[in-house]
Design an enzyme around this catalytic site. Structure first.
Site, mmCIF file in Angstrom:
data_model
loop_
_atom_site.group_PDB
_atom_site.id
_atom_site.type_symbol
_atom_site.label_atom_id
_atom_site.label_comp_id
_atom_site.label_asym_id
_atom_site.label_seq_id
_atom_site.Cartn_x
_atom_site.Cartn_y
_atom_site.Cartn_z
ATOM 1 N N SER A 256 50.388 -11.880 64.054
ATOM 2 C CA SER A 256 51.823 -11.709 63.877
ATOM 3 C C SER A 256 52.516 -11.766 65.234
ATOM 4 O O SER A 256 51.866 -11.844 66.275
ATOM 5 C CB SER A 256 52.112 -10.378 63.182
ATOM 6 O OG SER A 256 51.844 -9.323 64.080
ATOM 7 N N LYS A 257 53.828 -11.721 65.164
ATOM 8 C CA LYS A 257 54.654 -11.888 66.362
ATOM 9 C C LYS A 257 54.209 -11.002 67.530
ATOM 10 O O LYS A 257 54.335 -11.375 68.682
ATOM 11 C CB LYS A 257 56.119 -11.566 66.027
ATOM 12 C CG LYS A 257 56.864 -12.801 65.535
ATOM 13 C CD LYS A 257 57.319 -13.684 66.698
ATOM 14 C CE LYS A 257 57.752 -15.059 66.221
ATOM 15 N NZ LYS A 257 57.155 -16.146 66.988
ATOM 16 N N ARG A 258 53.696 -9.812 67.185
ATOM 17 C CA ARG A 258 53.373 -8.928 68.305
ATOM 18 C C ARG A 258 52.168 -9.430 69.102
ATOM 19 O O ARG A 258 51.893 -8.956 70.190
ATOM 20 C CB ARG A 258 53.224 -7.485 67.799
ATOM 21 C CG ARG A 258 51.891 -7.022 67.425
ATOM 22 C CD ARG A 258 51.921 -5.739 66.619
ATOM 23 N NE ARG A 258 50.955 -5.843 65.548
ATOM 24 C CZ ARG A 258 49.656 -5.641 65.725
ATOM 25 N NH1 ARG A 258 49.209 -5.279 66.894
ATOM 26 N NH2 ARG A 258 48.825 -5.793 64.715
#
Ligand code: GLU
Length: 492
Positions: A256-258
């Site tokens: 995911s984006k993180r």
């Protein structure tokens, strides 16, 4: 028996930029089509208006093209079973949902959002299984007429059998059985007339004559509902293949984006080559059966088969991707690598847009100096900066003075080198080496005591390509000016 034509689809929802997980799904579908002389369709599942992102569509098509995964039917190219946007097929979904109502296989539900929310809350508190309580399943024709007359807008729900079992066969995972009593009366058509994913997906796969559905395994839970729909319509379901998710580099959870880059566009901007990314994605969920690692798209078509797809999740290894990228980058012809680097260098203001031919030829001549030293196209900028810029910022005095020298010795070395280089007419590697070794000998210094300060003076860095080739590439005028600038720094 006549072999059915292979028709596969990639069916993204335009809710964001193309995720590399989606790109991998597209790749496997594309390969399955090409391997079998079939067709690869792109279908845009844009029925969730609340999650619609207008830029997503362009991003999806541009990213697929960049990866080399052109579609045979779909947006921009059209095809015989279009439209390929679900938002343009609303009438069909409505008609078929209504047909199921008429056949008693689906029903109108007038429950308000508030009621459904309360129901959910009560279920949560009472720790009951979530799901619709089938309140409207038993409405009489009169009650339905009244509700319509009162202007209420219903959804249409599927009438799930209350007991029994449904078998889902996945070509990779084998047979899975689901207890029907655990399945909800899910919504087919929303009150705004838009279909849900389930309804539209099944109808389209049927009318688009999809032979194999290959999608992420987060959809496994939906597949029993889909099979129920196929049965209700009396249609033959396609072959299902659910692909394992891939995990973040730390192996914990989905990417995911993180974790940084998630979309194809992110990887492109970071300086990855499409052929490296494709090769990397290919092996992230499929194995060739031997220890081969490098595949062009054509070679992947040759080697691909769905039997060798994995079913267990795989963690993304960015080191591996960087390694692939470096390998692909080194295989490119210098001129081709220059073409790939150009937009990155222009973005950094190191070359003008458009780039005049002589500047481009200069870039091509520089490529051999960096081709072995970079893994990403974004590394070309820092590696080429001191070649492409007329001036560099003066290096710090500490950097100019090697460990075993004093500042005075460095000034002497640079001054002697400057005097000697001024006399050199032709800046070629051989002559430069001879000249500068001569300077070191005349001063009674080690070669490094002369070479390192020159390297830093001219590039601002201690790690560079070979000194003589780089001096030759930078050229006399700029080399002399930079050595003079370094002498000034040391004399301050
Ligand atoms: N629209 C779904 C998605 O975005 C497609 C799932 C499927 O392939 O059935 O992933």
């Amino acid at each position: 028996m006549k072999k059915e034509k292979v028709r596969v689809r990639f069916a993204p929802s335009p809710t964001g930029f193309l995720h590399i997980g989606g790109a991998r799904t597209a790749l496997y579908n594309w390969l399955q089509a090409k391997k079998n002389g079939g067709s690869f369709l792109l279908r845009i599942e844009d029925t969730d208006r609340t999650r619609f992102v207008p830029e997503a569509l362009d991003d999806i098509t541009a990213s697929l093209k960049w990866l080399g995964l052109e579609w045979d039917e779909g947006p921009l190219v059209g095809g015989p079973v279009g439209p390929y946007f679900q938002s343009e097929r609303l009438e069909l979904y409505k008609k078929l949902a209504q047909q199921l109502v008429e056949e008693g296989k689906a029903y109108y539900c007038f429950c308000t959002t508030e009621r459904l929310q309360e129901l959910r809350k009560a279920q949560e508190q009472g720790k009951a299984a979530p799901g619709y309580d089938r309140c409207c399943r038993t409405l009489t024709p009169d009650q339905i007429r009244e509700a319509f007359a009162a202007g209420k807008m219903p959804v249409i729900r599927f009438k799930m059998p209350e007991q029994g079992e449904i078998k889902v066969v996945d070509a990779l995972r084998g047979e899975m059985r689901f207890d029907l009593s655990t399945l909800d009366d899910f919504v087919l058509l929303k009150s705004d007339g838009y279909p849900t994913y389930h309804l539209a997906n099944v109808i389209d796969d049927h009318f688009m004559e999809i032979s194999h559905v290959m999608r992420g395994d987060e959809w496994i839970v939906s597949t029993p509902k889909h099979i129920m729909l196929y049965q209700s319509f009396g249609w033959k379901p396609p072959v299902f293949i659910h692909l394992p998710v891939f995990l973040a580099p730390d192996g914990k959870g989905k990417l995911s984006k993180r974790h940084g880059a998630t979309s194809v566009r992110d990887y492109k901007d970071k300086g990855y080559l499409p052929e490296a990314l494709v090769n990397f994605l290919l092996l992230l969920g499929w194995h060739p059966g031997d220890d081969r690692e490098f595949f062009t798209l054509e070679e992947a078509v040759e080697a691909f088969s769905i039997e060798r797809l994995n079913t267990s999740p795989v963690a993304l290894s960015l080191e591996k991707l960087d390694w692939f990228n470096g390998m692909y980058l080194r295989k490119l012809d210098p001129r081709e690598l220059a073409i790939r680097c150009l937009p990155f260098l222009q973005k950094e203001g190191l070359l003008p847009t458009p780039c005049p031919p002589e500047r481009f030829e200069y870039l091509v001549s520089l490529i051999p100096l960096i081709q072995e030293r970079i893994n990403l196209l974004t590394e070309a900028g820092p590696a080429l900066q001191y070649f492409l810029e007329d001036e560099i910022s003066p290096p710090a005095a500490d950097l100019l003075v090697p460990k075993k020298s004093t500042p005075e010795e460095v000034v002497t070395a640079l001054q002697s080198a400057l005097a000697a280089l001024k006399e050199v007419e032709e800046f070629t590697e051989g002559i430069l080496e001879e000249t500068l070794r001569g300077v070191a000998t005349a001063l009674g210094m080690k070669a490094g005591q002369v070479f390192m300060p020159i390297r830093v003076a001219v590039t601002g860095s201690t790690a560079t390509p070979g000194l003589f080739e780089l001096l030759a590439a930078i050229g006399k005028e700029r080399v002399l000016a930079r050595i003079e600038q370094a002498i000034k720094v040391l004399k301050k």
